[in-house]
Design an enzyme around this catalytic site. Structure first.
Site, PDB file in Angstrom:
ATOM      1  N   SER A 133     -15.353-122.941   5.717  1.00 25.78           N
ATOM      2  CA  SER A 133     -15.434-123.091   7.157  1.00 25.78           C
ATOM      3  C   SER A 133     -14.236-123.867   7.675  1.00 25.78           C
ATOM      4  O   SER A 133     -13.831-124.859   7.078  1.00 25.78           O
ATOM      5  CB  SER A 133     -16.719-123.863   7.486  1.00 25.78           C
ATOM      6  OG  SER A 133     -16.937-123.906   8.860  1.00 25.78           O
ATOM      7  N   PRO A 188     -23.863-131.122   6.803  1.00 26.36           N
ATOM      8  CA  PRO A 188     -22.467-131.500   6.534  1.00 26.36           C
ATOM      9  C   PRO A 188     -22.205-132.985   6.771  1.00 26.36           C
ATOM     10  O   PRO A 188     -22.956-133.661   7.470  1.00 26.36           O
ATOM     11  CB  PRO A 188     -21.675-130.671   7.547  1.00 26.36           C
ATOM     12  CG  PRO A 188     -22.641-129.730   8.160  1.00 26.36           C
ATOM     13  CD  PRO A 188     -23.991-130.343   8.030  1.00 26.36           C
ATOM     14  N   TYR A 204     -32.164-122.167   8.130  1.00 22.49           N
ATOM     15  CA  TYR A 204     -32.460-123.602   8.108  1.00 22.49           C
ATOM     16  C   TYR A 204     -33.938-123.921   7.884  1.00 22.49           C
ATOM     17  O   TYR A 204     -34.290-124.515   6.866  1.00 22.49           O
ATOM     18  CB  TYR A 204     -31.962-124.257   9.407  1.00 22.49           C
ATOM     19  CG  TYR A 204     -30.465-124.080   9.562  1.00 22.49           C
ATOM     20  CD1 TYR A 204     -29.581-124.746   8.711  1.00 22.49           C
ATOM     21  CD2 TYR A 204     -29.926-123.215  10.511  1.00 22.49           C
ATOM     22  CE1 TYR A 204     -28.210-124.562   8.818  1.00 22.49           C
ATOM     23  CE2 TYR A 204     -28.553-123.028  10.626  1.00 22.49           C
ATOM     24  CZ  TYR A 204     -27.704-123.700   9.772  1.00 22.49           C
ATOM     25  OH  TYR A 204     -26.355-123.520   9.864  1.00 22.49           O
ATOM     26  N   HIS A 253     -28.179-129.554  10.361  1.00 18.32           N
ATOM     27  CA  HIS A 253     -27.488-128.392  10.896  1.00 18.32           C
ATOM     28  C   HIS A 253     -28.310-127.469  11.797  1.00 18.32           C
ATOM     29  O   HIS A 253     -27.758-126.696  12.581  1.00 18.32           O
ATOM     30  CB  HIS A 253     -26.947-127.579   9.704  1.00 18.32           C
ATOM     31  CG  HIS A 253     -25.653-126.905   9.943  1.00 18.32           C
ATOM     32  ND1 HIS A 253     -25.356-126.284  11.135  1.00 18.32           N
ATOM     33  CD2 HIS A 253     -24.576-126.721   9.162  1.00 18.32           C
ATOM     34  CE1 HIS A 253     -24.144-125.762  11.042  1.00 18.32           C
ATOM     35  NE2 HIS A 253     -23.646-126.018   9.862  1.00 18.32           N
ATOM     36  N   LYS A 271       2.516-120.049  11.774  1.00 14.19           N
ATOM     37  CA  LYS A 271       2.857-119.624  13.143  1.00 14.19           C
ATOM     38  C   LYS A 271       4.309-119.179  13.225  1.00 14.19           C
ATOM     39  O   LYS A 271       4.627-118.190  13.881  1.00 14.19           O
ATOM     40  CB  LYS A 271       2.626-120.770  14.137  1.00 14.19           C
ATOM     41  CG  LYS A 271       1.184-120.929  14.586  1.00 14.19           C
ATOM     42  CD  LYS A 271       1.132-122.017  15.668  1.00 14.19           C
ATOM     43  CE  LYS A 271      -0.279-122.335  16.075  1.00 14.19           C
ATOM     44  NZ  LYS A 271      -0.326-123.386  17.105  1.00 14.19           N
ATOM     45  N   PRO A 293      -2.748-118.903  11.294  1.00 11.26           N
ATOM     46  CA  PRO A 293      -2.885-119.980  10.303  1.00 11.26           C
ATOM     47  C   PRO A 293      -4.202-119.915   9.534  1.00 11.26           C
ATOM     48  O   PRO A 293      -4.239-120.143   8.325  1.00 11.26           O
ATOM     49  CB  PRO A 293      -2.806-121.252  11.153  1.00 11.26           C
ATOM     50  CG  PRO A 293      -2.051-120.843  12.379  1.00 11.26           C
ATOM     51  CD  PRO A 293      -2.418-119.419  12.640  1.00 11.26           C
ATOM     52  N   SER A 312     -17.615-118.133  14.937  1.00 10.22           N
ATOM     53  CA  SER A 312     -18.456-118.534  16.058  1.00 10.22           C
ATOM     54  C   SER A 312     -18.915-117.329  16.868  1.00 10.22           C
ATOM     55  O   SER A 312     -18.121-116.441  17.200  1.00 10.22           O
ATOM     56  CB  SER A 312     -17.663-119.475  16.959  1.00 10.22           C
ATOM     57  OG  SER A 312     -18.455-119.834  18.056  1.00 10.22           O
TER      58      SER A 312
HETATM   59  N1  COA Z   1       1.414-115.791  15.301  1.00 11.07           N
HETATM   60  C1  COA Z   1       1.560-117.025  15.831  1.00 11.07           C
HETATM   61  N2  COA Z   1       0.511-117.828  16.142  1.00 11.07           N
HETATM   62  C2  COA Z   1      -0.728-117.370  15.881  1.00 11.07           C
HETATM   63  C3  COA Z   1      -0.947-116.107  15.325  1.00 11.07           C
HETATM   64  C4  COA Z   1       0.183-115.301  15.028  1.00 11.07           C
HETATM   65  N3  COA Z   1       0.055-114.084  14.515  1.00 11.07           N
HETATM   66  N4  COA Z   1      -2.267-115.924  15.195  1.00 11.07           N
HETATM   67  C5  COA Z   1      -2.861-117.032  15.646  1.00 11.07           C
HETATM   68  N5  COA Z   1      -1.932-117.908  16.085  1.00 11.07           N
HETATM   69  C6  COA Z   1      -2.152-119.221  16.696  1.00 11.07           C
HETATM   70  C7  COA Z   1      -3.278-119.174  17.718  1.00 11.07           C
HETATM   71  O1  COA Z   1      -2.782-118.805  18.982  1.00 11.07           O
HETATM   72  C8  COA Z   1      -3.787-120.589  17.693  1.00 11.07           C
HETATM   73  O2  COA Z   1      -2.928-121.417  18.451  1.00 11.07           O
HETATM   74  P1  COA Z   1      -3.299-122.919  18.921  1.00 11.07           P
HETATM   75  O3  COA Z   1      -3.087-123.820  17.731  1.00 11.07           O
HETATM   76  O4  COA Z   1      -2.326-123.200  19.986  1.00 11.07           O
HETATM   77  O5  COA Z   1      -4.715-122.881  19.387  1.00 11.07           O
HETATM   78  C9  COA Z   1      -3.624-120.995  16.250  1.00 11.07           C
HETATM   79  O6  COA Z   1      -2.615-120.132  15.719  1.00 11.07           O
HETATM   80  C10 COA Z   1      -4.875-120.891  15.434  1.00 11.07           C
HETATM   81  O7  COA Z   1      -5.327-119.548  15.339  1.00 11.07           O
HETATM   82  P2  COA Z   1      -5.986-118.981  14.006  1.00 11.07           P
HETATM   83  O8  COA Z   1      -5.512-119.761  12.859  1.00 11.07           O
HETATM   84  O9  COA Z   1      -5.806-117.509  13.969  1.00 11.07           O
HETATM   85  O10 COA Z   1      -7.511-119.342  14.114  1.00 11.07           O
HETATM   86  P3  COA Z   1      -8.505-119.588  15.300  1.00 11.07           P
HETATM   87  O11 COA Z   1      -8.222-120.898  15.936  1.00 11.07           O
HETATM   88  O12 COA Z   1      -8.582-118.388  16.160  1.00 11.07           O
HETATM   89  O13 COA Z   1      -9.852-119.775  14.465  1.00 11.07           O
HETATM   90  C11 COA Z   1     -11.910-119.124  13.496  1.00 11.07           C
HETATM   91  C12 COA Z   1     -10.437-118.775  13.692  1.00 11.07           C
HETATM   92  C13 COA Z   1     -12.579-118.071  12.676  1.00 11.07           C
HETATM   93  C14 COA Z   1     -12.033-120.466  12.780  1.00 11.07           C
HETATM   94  C15 COA Z   1     -12.561-119.219  14.917  1.00 11.07           C
HETATM   95  O14 COA Z   1     -12.552-117.960  15.505  1.00 11.07           O
HETATM   96  C16 COA Z   1     -13.997-119.672  14.888  1.00 11.07           C
HETATM   97  O15 COA Z   1     -14.908-118.851  14.873  1.00 11.07           O
HETATM   98  N6  COA Z   1     -14.228-120.993  14.924  1.00 11.07           N
HETATM   99  C17 COA Z   1     -15.527-121.574  14.818  1.00 11.07           C
HETATM  100  C18 COA Z   1     -15.879-121.801  13.383  1.00 11.07           C
HETATM  101  C19 COA Z   1     -17.081-122.643  13.247  1.00 11.07           C
HETATM  102  O16 COA Z   1     -18.002-122.571  14.037  1.00 11.07           O
HETATM  103  N7  COA Z   1     -17.056-123.524  12.235  1.00 11.07           N
HETATM  104  C20 COA Z   1     -18.078-124.460  12.003  1.00 11.07           C
HETATM  105  C21 COA Z   1     -19.348-123.844  11.604  1.00 11.07           C
HETATM  106  S1  COA Z   1     -20.595-125.056  11.546  1.00 11.07           S
HETATM  107  C1  HC5 Z   2     -18.890-130.881  10.535  1.00 11.11           C
HETATM  108  C2  HC5 Z   2     -18.891-129.406  10.452  1.00 11.11           C
HETATM  109  C3  HC5 Z   2     -19.182-128.811   9.133  1.00 11.11           C
HETATM  110  C4  HC5 Z   2     -19.215-127.320   9.119  1.00 11.11           C
HETATM  111  C5  HC5 Z   2     -20.487-126.741   8.683  1.00 11.11           C
HETATM  112  C6  HC5 Z   2     -20.460-125.254   8.527  1.00 11.11           C
HETATM  113  O1  HC5 Z   2     -19.460-124.608   8.532  1.00 11.11           O
HETATM  114  O2  HC5 Z   2     -21.645-124.681   8.347  1.00 11.11           O
HETATM  115  C7  HC5 Z   2     -21.744-123.263   8.193  1.00 11.11           C
HETATM  116  C8  HC5 Z   2     -22.579-122.742   9.328  1.00 11.11           C
HETATM  117  C9  HC5 Z   2     -22.599-121.286   9.511  1.00 11.11           C
HETATM  118  O3  HC5 Z   2     -23.544-120.780  10.125  1.00 11.11           O
HETATM  119  O4  HC5 Z   2     -21.679-120.613   9.087  1.00 11.11           O
HETATM  120  C10 HC5 Z   2     -22.420-122.997   6.874  1.00 11.11           C
HETATM  121  N1  HC5 Z   2     -21.637-123.264   5.661  1.00 11.11           N
HETATM  122  C11 HC5 Z   2     -21.431-124.686   5.451  1.00 11.11           C
HETATM  123  C12 HC5 Z   2     -22.445-122.756   4.532  1.00 11.11           C
HETATM  124  C13 HC5 Z   2     -20.346-122.563   5.650  1.00 11.11           C
END
Ligand code: COA
Ligand code: HC5
Length: 635
Positions: free
Chosen positions: A563, A129, A116, A352, A432, A438, A465
């Site tokens: 993302s 974003p 950043y 961000h 699921k 998913p 995350s």
């Molecule tokens: N069978 C049935 N259900 C399953 C499954 C399987 N094999 N695998 C996963 N599921 C279910 C989970 O239990 C979960 O249930 P819920 O809806 O009741 O919570 C759901 O499906 C979603 O799981 P999944 O799709 O595997 O993803 P996740 O929620 O674990 O997310 C990431 C994955 C990578 C997005 C998450 O770990 C993460 O890091 N999130 C943060 C991302 C972030 O910071 N984004 C913004 C950046 S600025």
């Molecule tokens: C309103 C939320 C928007 C999501 C923003 C996001 O995913 O930013 C990422 C941050 C990171 O460290 O992975 C970077 N990206 C947009 C380039 C995927």
């Protein structure tokens, strides 16, 4: 209470629910507040440094589907040299491990610098974003400010939870997450520098801010949002104040000084010094930077057909539509800007550097809930001081900076292509039911869509995350794997049996989920490699050959930057591509539908946001059809 109730990132609040803040609560003492927050934070583990050998092996595995055999061979040789006992790798690894012992998080500060503060492209489109809320039920100025008043009250309601530390702890995979980012999003602002920016956070000062900034018709106002007894202004009181702001700025014209924040950071860094060399300007800029957040009351956006509404709204949130639109009605350095249009278009834009999307989304989910529940707003009687207009003295030099910023912002606005789609056939429910993750299913659909368009795989980034660790930010999930490549290549191959395709799909989905688990537990490769490189810089050593290798550049050229950002409200988040010939794809999987925002640059002839969005839709449908029609998948 802190640590008892919870909300899962990507999921609904736990059974005990989202803690409702008590209105007008007396703030608890600062020491108690600090105690509760720190107890939670101290209980979190520190981000590990992965073993060097493991990262080297996993790096090769990640490169396999992306580079030619001879390139891979070359990289293997470089890695052998790097990791041997006398090589640079071991030394840097030891340095990193030492750093990890001496800091709360060995990575986060470096990450914020590199990703950043030292990144010089405009924050607009390239880093900040946008977030689009469902269209609200108003279509005139009065409706706009009534809603704005409720929204401000909703944010202050959330702020009470932050201040009192009654925010529910979030969980991921059953593990509690670092909550620090919630303390970084309000009362903070990015400040441009000549080579590097910085972030100020006034929330922690001894005299925290009690005002927000409102921008209307390119004019900025300081709006006090607390009464003298410390209670937040009610929506009724806020409405009166917003009316005063609008009537003071509707007829008057002003230079769109906010447009300066859309510039290339070095340019803006220089213009900033010119701007704040004037005492009045300095005070006005300071008031914006210190404010709790910014509220942008936008003019109407161009009327569009219903099917393009969300795409146009995404543009409104991402960059404002250029100077003829609302791009000047912003202060893009502000960490959090709420944007409300006259026509019911609502959303936000956020800078961000201080935080990831999920804390912002949690705040917005709360605000939306609050606005839905709160009573109709009526003008209040008691008189309040008139909000202060923030004055700017625009010299000829600053005027020139503004004109230059207008030109480059318009160019950027022209260049950005955005397509928002609501995939309505299914959501998390279908994967699921087939016992697949998913998120992994959607990522494999993206891989298939891209392969169908280009007949090749590209480096793909998905945010993971790292908040299971103290002060954790993100690592990269590399969605392109050997398993994903085998799957996409087989999918449209008529010589392959359906059962084989399903088998390859299952393997690809599993590989993605397992990379995800590895990433969220701090064992992915990208931040470790970055850390080794930064350690070399820190120790003033020459940059190791593995980082000058063309394969490394290829691995970091993310033509798909993706993302997942889930929310309770049916909204869609969006961001720009990170390379000139790439796509930005943000998606929000709900139970029975998925919102996607796909972006690309018009200046790149090979990319087209609408075509990729269509290809993703087709890929999702075709993947489901294959599963539905292949009996063994129903195990
Ligand atoms: N069978 C049935 N259900 C399953 C499954 C399987 N094999 N695998 C996963 N599921 C279910 C989970 O239990 C979960 O249930 P819920 O809806 O009741 O919570 C759901 O499906 C979603 O799981 P999944 O799709 O595997 O993803 P996740 O929620 O674990 O997310 C990431 C994955 C990578 C997005 C998450 O770990 C993460 O890091 N999130 C943060 C991302 C972030 O910071 N984004 C913004 C950046 S600025
Ligand atoms: C309103 C939320 C928007 C999501 C923003 C996001 O995913 O930013 C990422 C941050 C990171 O460290 O992975 C970077 N990206 C947009 C380039 C995927």
């Amino acid at each position: 209470m802190w640590g008892i109730c919870g909300r899962t990132v990507g999921g609904m609040a736990k059974a005990c629910g989202f803690v409702r803040p008590r209105h007008l609560v007396k703030p608890v003492s600062a020491t108690r507040v600090a105690g509760r927050y720190l107890t939670h934070q101290r209980g979190l583990p520190c981000l590990p440094v992965p073993p060097l050998q493991q990262t080297c092996e996993r790096y090769i595995t990640a490169l396999e589907p992306m580079v030619e055999a001879d390139e891979l061979m070359h990289t293997k040789q470089l890695l052998e040299e790097f990791k041997k006992a006398s090589g640079l790798g071991e030394r840097l690894q030891k340095g990193l491990e030492k750093r990890a012992h001496g800091t709360e998080n060995w990575l986060s500060e470096w990450w914020v610098q590199v990703a950043y503060l030292e990144y010089r492209m405009p924050v607009v489109v390239h880093s900040s974003p946008g977030l689009v809320l469902p269209r609200m039920d108003f279509s005139d100025k009065q409706g706009q400010i009534r809603f704005a008043a409720k929204l401000i009250a909703g944010v202050l309601d959330f702020k009470t939870m932050i201040d009192n530390e009654t925010l529910p702890v979030e969980y991921l995979g059953g593990k509690p997450l670092c909550m620090n980012q919630y303390y970084e999003v309000l009362s903070s602002c990015r400040i441009p520098g000549l080579k590097k920016d910085s972030v100020v956070n006034h929330a922690k000062s001894s005299n925290p801010p009690r005002h927000i900034t409102v921008v209307h018709n390119f004019q900025f106002f300081q709006l006090e949002v607390y009464n003298s007894n410390g209670t937040p202004l009610t929506a009724d009181q806020l409405l009166v104040q917003l009316e005063k702001i609008c009537s003071a700025s509707s007829e008057t014209e002003a230079e769109p000084v906010g447009i300066l924040t859309t510039q290339h950071r070095d340019c803006w860094g220089k213009a900033y010094l010119r701007l704040v060399s004037d005492k009045t300007n300095k005070e006005s800029v300071g008031a914006i930077q210190r404010s709790i957040f910014t509220l942008c009351l936008d003019g109407a956006m161009p009327q569009v057909a219903d099917e393009t509404y969300r795409s146009r709204a995404a543009i409104q949130m991402l960059h404002g539509g250029g100077i003829r639109g609302n791009s000047g009605n912003r202060w893009f350095d502000k960490t959090l800007q709420f944007i409300i249009g006259e026509d019911g278009t609502c959303g936000a834009n956020y800078e961000h550097a201080p935080a990831e999307g999920p804390p912002i989304v949690a705040l917005i989910d709360h605000v939306v809930e609050y606005t839905r529940k709160s009573e109709a707003v009526q003008a209040a009687m008691a008189s309040l001081p008139t909000p202060r207009r923030l004055q700017f003295n625009i010299t000829a030099e600053i005027k020139k900076d503004i004109e230059e910023a207008k030109v480059s912002m318009n160019k950027l606005a022209q260049d950005l292509d955005m397509k928002v789609i609501v995939f309505g056939h299914f959501g998390k429910n279908v994967p699921k039911a087939y016992k697949m993750s998913p998120d992994a299913f959607i990522q494999m659909a993206l891989q298939l869509a891209y392969y169908r368009m280009y007949q090749r795989c590209c480096a793909t980034y998905e945010s993971a995350s790292l908040r299971m660790y103290r002060l954790g930010r993100t690592d990269t999930i590399r969605s392109t794997s050997s398993a994903s490549a085998s799957f996409v290549k087989a999918f449209d191959d008529p010589s392959k049996q359906s059962s084989e395709k399903v088998d390859l799909m299952e393997k690809a989905v599993k590989a993605h989920r397992s990379y995800t688990n590895m990433a969220i537990s701090g064992q992915a490769i990208d931040r470790h490699l970055l850390g080794l490189k930064m350690q070399a810089v820190e120790e003033k050593l020459s940059v190791p050959a593995i980082f000058k290798d063309p394969a490394y550049a290829k691995a970091l050229h993310y033509q798909l930057s993706t993302s997942q950002v889930p929310s309770q409200t049916d909204c869609v988040m969006c961001f720009g591509p990170v390379v000139p010939n790439g796509y930005g794809v943000c998606y929000n999987p709900m139970n029975d539908h998925i919102n996607f925002a796909v972006s690309s640059f018009n200046s790149c002839k090979e990319t087209n946001a609408g075509l990729l969005a269509q290809a993703v839709e087709d890929a999702l449908l075709d993947m489901r059809t294959l599963l539905d029609q292949t009996p063994r998948a129903r195990l």
